[in-house]
Design an enzyme around this catalytic site. Structure first.
Site, mmCIF file in Angstrom:
data_model
loop_
_atom_site.group_PDB
_atom_site.id
_atom_site.type_symbol
_atom_site.label_atom_id
_atom_site.label_comp_id
_atom_site.label_asym_id
_atom_site.label_seq_id
_atom_site.Cartn_x
_atom_site.Cartn_y
_atom_site.Cartn_z
ATOM 1 N N CYS A 81 20.348 -18.265 31.652
ATOM 2 C CA CYS A 81 20.852 -19.207 30.653
ATOM 3 C C CYS A 81 21.877 -20.131 31.306
ATOM 4 O O CYS A 81 22.817 -19.675 31.957
ATOM 5 C CB CYS A 81 21.493 -18.422 29.506
ATOM 6 S SG CYS A 81 22.250 -19.477 28.235
ATOM 7 N N CYS A 84 25.524 -19.313 29.665
ATOM 8 C CA CYS A 84 26.288 -18.071 29.848
ATOM 9 C C CYS A 84 25.822 -17.228 31.034
ATOM 10 O O CYS A 84 26.388 -16.162 31.277
ATOM 11 C CB CYS A 84 26.234 -17.233 28.577
ATOM 12 S SG CYS A 84 24.635 -16.471 28.246
ATOM 13 N N CYS A 127 19.133 -17.786 23.450
ATOM 14 C CA CYS A 127 19.755 -16.768 24.288
ATOM 15 C C CYS A 127 20.436 -15.761 23.366
ATOM 16 O O CYS A 127 21.215 -16.149 22.483
ATOM 17 C CB CYS A 127 20.772 -17.415 25.228
ATOM 18 S SG CYS A 127 21.745 -16.216 26.171
ATOM 19 N N CYS A 130 24.631 -15.944 23.974
ATOM 20 C CA CYS A 130 25.474 -17.065 23.546
ATOM 21 C C CYS A 130 24.870 -17.896 22.415
ATOM 22 O O CYS A 130 25.528 -18.786 21.887
ATOM 23 C CB CYS A 130 25.796 -17.966 24.731
ATOM 24 S SG CYS A 130 24.385 -18.896 25.366
ATOM 25 N N CYS A 151 7.995 -21.738 25.399
ATOM 26 C CA CYS A 151 8.117 -23.123 25.863
ATOM 27 C C CYS A 151 9.610 -23.435 25.975
ATOM 28 O O CYS A 151 10.309 -23.523 24.965
ATOM 29 C CB CYS A 151 7.435 -24.038 24.856
ATOM 30 S SG CYS A 151 7.476 -25.774 25.257
#
Length: 163
Positions: A81, A84, A127, A130, A151
């Protein structure tokens, strides 16, 4: 005539598959964070985002197809991510969907949460650490044995090559 209708429907579905959600989702984001979910969007412990990254990750925008730096990445490693640094996808789950965005048929553990999209038609992937917007998930397209396509916007990701 049937062919024209099917091609038209296919084009519409393809176009919508990773398109930008409506502006009302920004208000929903504010409510989401005000309820204490996934911390504060201004949390200084998270990575600083550019305006373009914030547009996609925080405000649920979408980068244009074929513009992301990971669309054609074929290196071995882990996608994390951008906000984070949580590990999200292993490179071996990435495949070429021909859609213009990086596509994965699986994520790592419980790193990704699937929620209803503001448009009411799609499922958004975020995510789980976060709450950052990653993209959308689609099923039964026949791209892989798992029949699932996550996607993902390249701009929502970082990449750590295998050492």
């Amino acid at each position: 005539m049937k062919t024209i209708i099917l091609v038209s429907i296919g084009f519409i579905l393809f176009f919508l598959s990773c398109s930008h959600t409506n502006p009302e989702s920004v208000a929903a984001d504010e409510e989401f964070y005000s309820l204490g979910h996934h911390g504060d969007p201004e949390d200084s412990t998270w990575n600083k985002l550019t305006k373009e990254e914030e547009y996609v990750i925080v405000h649920k925008g979408t980068e244009r197809p074929w513009t992301g730096k990971y669309v054609d990445n074929k290196k071995d490693g882990v996608y994390t991510c951008k906000r984070c640094d949580q590990a999200l996808f292993n490179a071996d789950s990435k495949f070429d969907s021909g859609t213009g965005w990086p596509s994965f048929d699986d994520f790592i553990g419980s790193s990704v949460s699937i929620v209803e999209d503001a448009d009411g038609f799609r499922e958004e992937i975020i995510c789980s650490n976060c709450g950052g917007h990653l993209g959308h998930v689609f099923y039964n397209e026949g791209f892989t044995r798992k029949n699932t396509r996550h996607c993902v916007n390249s701009i929502s990701l970082s990449f750590e090559p295998k050492k």
